[in-house]
Scaffold this active site. Structure first.
Site, PDB file in Angstrom:
ATOM      1  N   ASN A 112       0.820  -1.222   0.000  1.00  0.00           N
ATOM      2  CA  ASN A 112       0.000   0.000   0.000  1.00  0.00           C
ATOM      3  C   ASN A 112       0.850   1.267   0.000  1.00  0.00           C
ATOM      4  O   ASN A 112       0.587   2.197  -0.774  1.00  0.00           O
ATOM      5  CB  ASN A 112      -0.952   0.011   1.204  1.00  0.00           C
ATOM      6  CG  ASN A 112      -1.927  -1.160   1.171  1.00  0.00           C
ATOM      7  OD1 ASN A 112      -1.967  -1.904   0.187  1.00  0.00           O
ATOM      8  ND2 ASN A 112      -2.699  -1.329   2.234  1.00  0.00           N
ATOM      9  N   HIS A 190     -18.907  34.495 -30.921  1.00  0.00           N
ATOM     10  CA  HIS A 190     -20.074  33.685 -31.311  1.00  0.00           C
ATOM     11  C   HIS A 190     -19.883  33.070 -32.699  1.00  0.00           C
ATOM     12  O   HIS A 190     -20.859  32.776 -33.385  1.00  0.00           O
ATOM     13  CB  HIS A 190     -21.369  34.504 -31.306  1.00  0.00           C
ATOM     14  CG  HIS A 190     -21.580  35.319 -30.075  1.00  0.00           C
ATOM     15  ND1 HIS A 190     -22.362  34.905 -29.026  1.00  0.00           N
ATOM     16  CD2 HIS A 190     -21.063  36.526 -29.697  1.00  0.00           C
ATOM     17  CE1 HIS A 190     -22.350  35.829 -28.076  1.00  0.00           C
ATOM     18  NE2 HIS A 190     -21.558  36.820 -28.451  1.00  0.00           N
ATOM     19  N   SER A 311      -9.083  10.638 -48.415  1.00  0.00           N
ATOM     20  CA  SER A 311     -10.263   9.777 -48.302  1.00  0.00           C
ATOM     21  C   SER A 311     -10.068   8.561 -49.192  1.00  0.00           C
ATOM     22  O   SER A 311      -9.491   8.660 -50.276  1.00  0.00           O
ATOM     23  CB  SER A 311     -11.497  10.557 -48.739  1.00  0.00           C
ATOM     24  OG  SER A 311     -12.522   9.672 -49.128  1.00  0.00           O
ATOM     25  N   LYS A 317     -10.249  14.833 -51.360  1.00  0.00           N
ATOM     26  CA  LYS A 317     -10.273  15.214 -49.940  1.00  0.00           C
ATOM     27  C   LYS A 317      -8.880  15.389 -49.341  1.00  0.00           C
ATOM     28  O   LYS A 317      -7.959  14.640 -49.636  1.00  0.00           O
ATOM     29  CB  LYS A 317     -11.029  14.154 -49.113  1.00  0.00           C
ATOM     30  CG  LYS A 317     -12.515  14.117 -49.336  1.00  0.00           C
ATOM     31  CD  LYS A 317     -13.229  15.404 -48.935  1.00  0.00           C
ATOM     32  CE  LYS A 317     -13.273  15.623 -47.446  1.00  0.00           C
ATOM     33  NZ  LYS A 317     -14.091  14.638 -46.753  1.00  0.00           N
ATOM     34  N   GLU A 324      -8.805  16.714 -35.773  1.00  0.00           N
ATOM     35  CA  GLU A 324     -10.068  16.074 -35.385  1.00  0.00           C
ATOM     36  C   GLU A 324      -9.817  15.056 -34.274  1.00  0.00           C
ATOM     37  O   GLU A 324     -10.587  14.946 -33.322  1.00  0.00           O
ATOM     38  CB  GLU A 324     -10.713  15.393 -36.597  1.00  0.00           C
ATOM     39  CG  GLU A 324     -11.196  16.406 -37.630  1.00  0.00           C
ATOM     40  CD  GLU A 324     -11.616  15.732 -38.931  1.00  0.00           C
ATOM     41  OE1 GLU A 324     -12.298  14.701 -38.874  1.00  0.00           O
ATOM     42  OE2 GLU A 324     -11.249  16.234 -40.005  1.00  0.00           O
TER      43      GLU A 324
HETATM   44  N1  ARG Z   1      -1.324  -3.731  -7.338  1.00  0.00           N
HETATM   45  C1  ARG Z   1      -1.819  -2.964  -6.234  1.00  0.00           C
HETATM   46  C2  ARG Z   1      -2.201  -1.563  -6.700  1.00  0.00           C
HETATM   47  O1  ARG Z   1      -1.842  -1.201  -7.773  1.00  0.00           O
HETATM   48  C3  ARG Z   1      -0.768  -2.885  -5.174  1.00  0.00           C
HETATM   49  C4  ARG Z   1      -1.295  -2.695  -3.794  1.00  0.00           C
HETATM   50  C5  ARG Z   1      -1.934  -3.931  -3.317  1.00  0.00           C
HETATM   51  N2  ARG Z   1      -2.358  -3.787  -1.995  1.00  0.00           N
HETATM   52  C6  ARG Z   1      -3.251  -4.620  -1.424  1.00  0.00           C
HETATM   53  N3  ARG Z   1      -3.588  -4.373  -0.215  1.00  0.00           N
HETATM   54  N4  ARG Z   1      -3.748  -5.612  -2.092  1.00  0.00           N
HETATM   55  O2  ARG Z   1      -2.884  -0.848  -6.004  1.00  0.00           O
END
Ligand code: ARG
Length: 492
Positions: A112, A190, A311, A317, A324
């Protein structure tokens, strides 16, 4: 599965293959491989300094990670089918290189805080390329503005087979001609003809928006430069790591303030996507007008063959496809922003797997901009301008404001002058004449203030020259904008 997932311990059975595939992020987070290894090298050092691993263990772990770094560089690093994400892949490879000791690297760390760190590092690494592409497009706009303020008379070899136009310019002395030969065009509000302007003023109108986008990216960099690593899964790190030193070793400005916030904060990703959507919107605005200006109805610009397409059915064209596509991709970029915001909106505190979705739009937005910006810059640098068409599109009605100003100069209050000028326009419509072909009698029938000098009002260049206050379209005001922009671009 041959390799077990990082979290296998409490599970009796292996993951269903479809569930594994849904869970896996390796297909896109592989882009953060370099950042993941760098983060791990810094983390190994942090836990060594905190006496979690010995000097010998640190040396081995570091050597293994350095080897992976080399493999990434040499493009010999390979992903295995069981690699769930880049963090798992790097740890798996480290295990192949140094054996069971690799298992000590993740002490005190969670994916995390790791993924949040990798993602921020990736952004800090990649913002400069976007910044450079933005600067190049700004330069292209300023180059065009400068060229079209003092265009060189076209020599026959400059006349394109599609019929470039001969520019009739006053003879040019040394240095600047004061903008006498500058290309003029109708300015629109406009999408209706409004007042005459210099083409250079139009080019320059697209410079400050991109400059602001660039400033936004720089400000964002400061907020990205906050280190989540050392926050653990959510509650912080139980080992005495020095987060300030860790932050410095990875080039961040400071460690994050609160561990719960650190692992869930994706404001920076949303901000990046806002900036990307804003850049897309600015490019779309340029594009929409180029598409109009290259149509036969306007005929103001012609795209170089290198930046247009034909085109399959209609041989005649010549389409403005890059513009675009840019206009279309602006919508997609906005979608990336709204998508991530919708994801974030539903989340409670700390990490949720939804957050894995953050990288997909950020990478896609980055790739889209990196693909678009140089094409737009190239197309603008090479397009042909048709000065005679532009000038011919200026009609005398566009000087109706100047006509009101002429009356103001003769003491008529502006509100009244506006109404009288409107009556003149009406007379022109009724008599089917441009305003400079109405007779003095016809003018005086509307108001006796009118005299012979009224016809001078219909000189579009005079109208332009009057708007000399800072930021206006008068040649010297435009020249000042160019000088300022050039200074800004060279001081980067
Ligand atoms: N692959 C996960 C992500 O991109 C990594 C973190 C995973 N954490 C967990 N608690 N499963 O967020």
């Amino acid at each position: 599965m041959t390799n077990q997932p990082l979290w296998h311990g409490r599970f009796e059975n292996s993951t269903n293959p479809d569930a594994f595939a849904l869970n896996a992020s390796i297909s896109f987070d592989i882009r953060m491989a370099d950042q993941d290894v760098r983060g791990s090298i810094a983390w190994a050092e942090a836990i060594y300094k905190a006496d979690v691993i010995t000097a010998a263990e640190h040396t081995q772990i570091q050597a293994g990670l350095r080897q992976i770094e080399q493999e990434l560089l040499a493009q010999t690093f390979t992903v295995k089918p069981d690699d769930e994400d880049i963090h798992s892949a790097v740890e798996r490879r480290l295990g192949e290189i140094i054996g069971a000791l690799s298992g000590k690297l993740h002490t005190g760390r969670s994916r995390n805080d790791q993924v949040a760190t990798d993602f921020r590092l990736w952004m800090l690494d990649n913002i400069p390329a976007l910044d450079a592409a933005l600067v190049d497009l700004q330069s292209a706009l300023v180059e065009r503005a400068e060229a079209d303020l003092s265009p060189a008379p076209l020599c026959p070899s400059d006349i394109s087979p599609q019929g470039g136009e001969k520019l009739l310019l006053p003879p040019k002395g040394e240095g600047w001609d004061g903008g006498r030969g500058a290309i003029i065009m109708p300015g629109y509000t406009h999408l209706q003809r409004a007042q005459p302007i210099l083409l250079s003023q139009w080019w320059l109108s697209h410079y400050p928006p991109l400059k602001r986008d660039q400033a936004r990216l720089q400000e964002l960099s400061r907020r990205v430069s906050i280190l989540p690593l050392g926050s653990g899964a959510l509650a912080g790190c139980p080992y005495p790591i020095d987060r300030v030193a860790l932050s410095e070793s990875l080039g961040f400005d400071a460690p994050s303030f609160n561990s719960l916030d650190a692992v869930s904060n994706r404001d920076f990703a949303a901000e990046f996507l806002f900036i990307a959507a804003m850049i897309g919107t600015h490019l779309s605005k340029i594009s929409e007008q180029i598409i109009l200006f290259t149509s036969a109805e306007f005929g103001f610009f012609e795209l170089d063959d290198a930046y247009s397409t034909g085109s399959s059915l209609m041989p005649q064209k010549k389409n403005a496809d890059p513009f675009e596509l840019t206009r279309g991709k602006a919508g997609t970029l906005l979608g990336y922003l709204t998508g991530l915001m919708a994801t974030l909106k539903g989340l409670p505190s700390t990490y949720d797997k939804d957050l894995q979705e953050d990288k997909i739009p950020v990478f896609a937005a980055f790739d889209t901009l990196i693909a678009m910006l140089p094409v737009i810059a190239g197309a603008l640098r090479t397009l042909t301008v048709k000065p005679a068409r532009m000038e011919a599109a200026i009609d005398t009605n566009m000087m109706a404001t100047d006509l009101a100003d002429y009356l103001v100069e003769r003491g008529v209050p502006f509100r009244e002058a506006h109404a009288i000028s409107g009556e003149v326009v009406r007379a022109g419509i009724d008599k089917q004449k441009p305003l400079d072909e109405l007779t003095l009698e016809e003018y005086q029938a509307i108001n006796t203030v009118f005299d012979e000098e009224v016809y001078a009002v219909y000189d579009a260049r005079e109208s332009i020259a009057k708007r000399a206050a800072i930021g206006g379209t008068a040649p010297e005001a435009v020249k000042a904008q160019i000088e300022r922009a050039k200074k800004e671009l060279t001081s980067l």
